[in-house]
Design an enzyme around this catalytic site. Sequence first.
Site, PDB file in Angstrom:
ATOM      1  N   CYS A   1      40.075  40.355  39.918  1.00 50.03           N
ATOM      2  CA  CYS A   1      41.096  39.978  38.936  1.00 50.03           C
ATOM      3  C   CYS A   1      40.478  39.858  37.550  1.00 50.03           C
ATOM      4  O   CYS A   1      41.184  39.951  36.541  1.00 50.03           O
ATOM      5  CB  CYS A   1      41.785  38.679  39.343  1.00 50.03           C
ATOM      6  SG  CYS A   1      40.667  37.319  39.685  1.00 50.03           S
TER       7      CYS A   1
ATOM      8  N   GLU B   1      46.886  32.173  41.038  1.00 50.05           N
ATOM      9  CA  GLU B   1      45.823  32.982  40.436  1.00 50.05           C
ATOM     10  C   GLU B   1      46.202  34.440  40.630  1.00 50.05           C
ATOM     11  O   GLU B   1      46.000  35.021  41.683  1.00 50.05           O
ATOM     12  CB  GLU B   1      44.466  32.682  41.097  1.00 50.05           C
ATOM     13  CG  GLU B   1      43.966  31.273  40.900  1.00 50.05           C
ATOM     14  CD  GLU B   1      43.511  30.994  39.474  1.00 50.05           C
ATOM     15  OE1 GLU B   1      43.524  31.925  38.639  1.00 50.05           O
ATOM     16  OE2 GLU B   1      43.144  29.840  39.200  1.00 50.05           O
TER      17      GLU B   1
END
Length: 518
Positions: free
Chosen positions: A305, A271
């Site tokens: 993110c 990720e």
Amino acid sequence: MIHVCPTCDIRPALERLGIKKINNGASTGADWIETNGELLDSFASCDGRLIASVKQGSWDDYQTIMDKAQEAFKSWRMIPAPQRGDIVRQMGNEFRRHKEDLGRLVSYEMGKIYQEGLGEVQEMIDIADFAMGISRQLYGSTMHSERPRHRMYDQYHPLGVVGVITAFNFPVAVWAWNAMLALVTGNVVLWKPSSKVPLCSIAIHNIIADVLKRNNVPEGVTNLIIGSSKHFGDNMLADKRIPLISCTGSTAVGRRVGRIVGERLGRTLLELGGNNAIIISEKADQDMALMATVFGAVGTAGQRCTSTRRLIIHESVYEEFKEKLVNAYKQIRIGCPLDPQNIVGPLIDKPAVHAFQYAQEQLLKEGGKILTGGKVLEGKGFESGCYVEPVLAEAQNHYTIVQEETFAPILYLIKYKHLDEAIELHNAVPQGLSSAIFSSNLLEAERFLSHEGSDCGIANVNIGTSGAEIGGAFGGEKDTGGGRESGSDAWKTYMRRQTNTINYSSELPFAQGIKFVL
């Protein structure tokens, strides 16, 4: 608008969470290992004060943990999945009980506002509930065999030790996304948290200790190691005893993780970075779009993110929406994240501030324009030097700095004429995590979600890029790494698939009609 609140005293919360002045940096579940490594100090990014310290774990501590984890896996995998799910449910209940204290610690140590700290703990609670349900839904498929009196099916088995490497920006939720699913699927977990926020991980292991004890969970099912990567960074990645490494971090870190784990043919769940955009159509509800944009761009001080980093606005509404954004940014309250009046806290540390300043310098060199914000705040209440004014800037999508992910509150405004152009601009970055379009036009919305639309792992209509729910699989494409965690069928990542064929006849026919006679 800048607002300074009185210094917040979180000492009672630290005491209830079991955080001491000096803490051990390794755990095998309910028990702590007496570590003797170099002290790792944790400072609050909001006021620069020392919160507490951690005696880092060593390579010997790591080996002790791995021995216990491997042994624990042998018994943990044989406990029926619904029973494992019930233990995870109990963990979720403990997170509920400690939600306020843990939310305050997340806010204070990491720097996100208290509401976001509470939201992160709620994600832990939600994923525990979700994982409990998944523990009764570890389904395989049945297939019809081409051979008579044969039955075929597939099933899923646990992998073993799952390594979870987490970043500073979500110091507890990302561990829970991985750990809760890994546990109910029969794996054991080794957590290596960011050295920037070690106290959050210690608090979590203190919280779950009673659950582990009262359920007689063996040592080594939930493990923690805190320390510098020079001691067990690459060595951990190269360890063949860890079949799956889940890593959250930058794209650069992900490339290194993928290479080292890939060399031993291990599995990775990556990720990584995002460069997320919202398309603002001429048919958008501008009030909704404004709220989503501001939260997505300045929430967690731009250190998600999924933070909104690019805004692609139709030329017919560009000036109008830009003016609304500038006015909204002037009303943003910046200050101590534990003050409920503030909506933007500090960046995590001085290097993050330098990256924020560098991005602005590069933007101006490439021809961009800063509309508002950009200062590093000083004076009373901002002694840490980590508070900054969120930036609104006009830019072109091809600028080098726009193509990069700056982990800070910088939002680039880009103009478009036609939806084809907007989608092309949207996809023309290396990253592919989260995306959104605001439009009341069904054709535009469906186009954005189609094969020729967003190339991201997450695509939304009339909501922003951040704030994903745990029920959906989370992750992205391209330089974001391709991993999926949390909801949907992401549980399969933590298991190995096995195809089974059973012959219940008295003959042995071969597949594909092959004739074989001895």
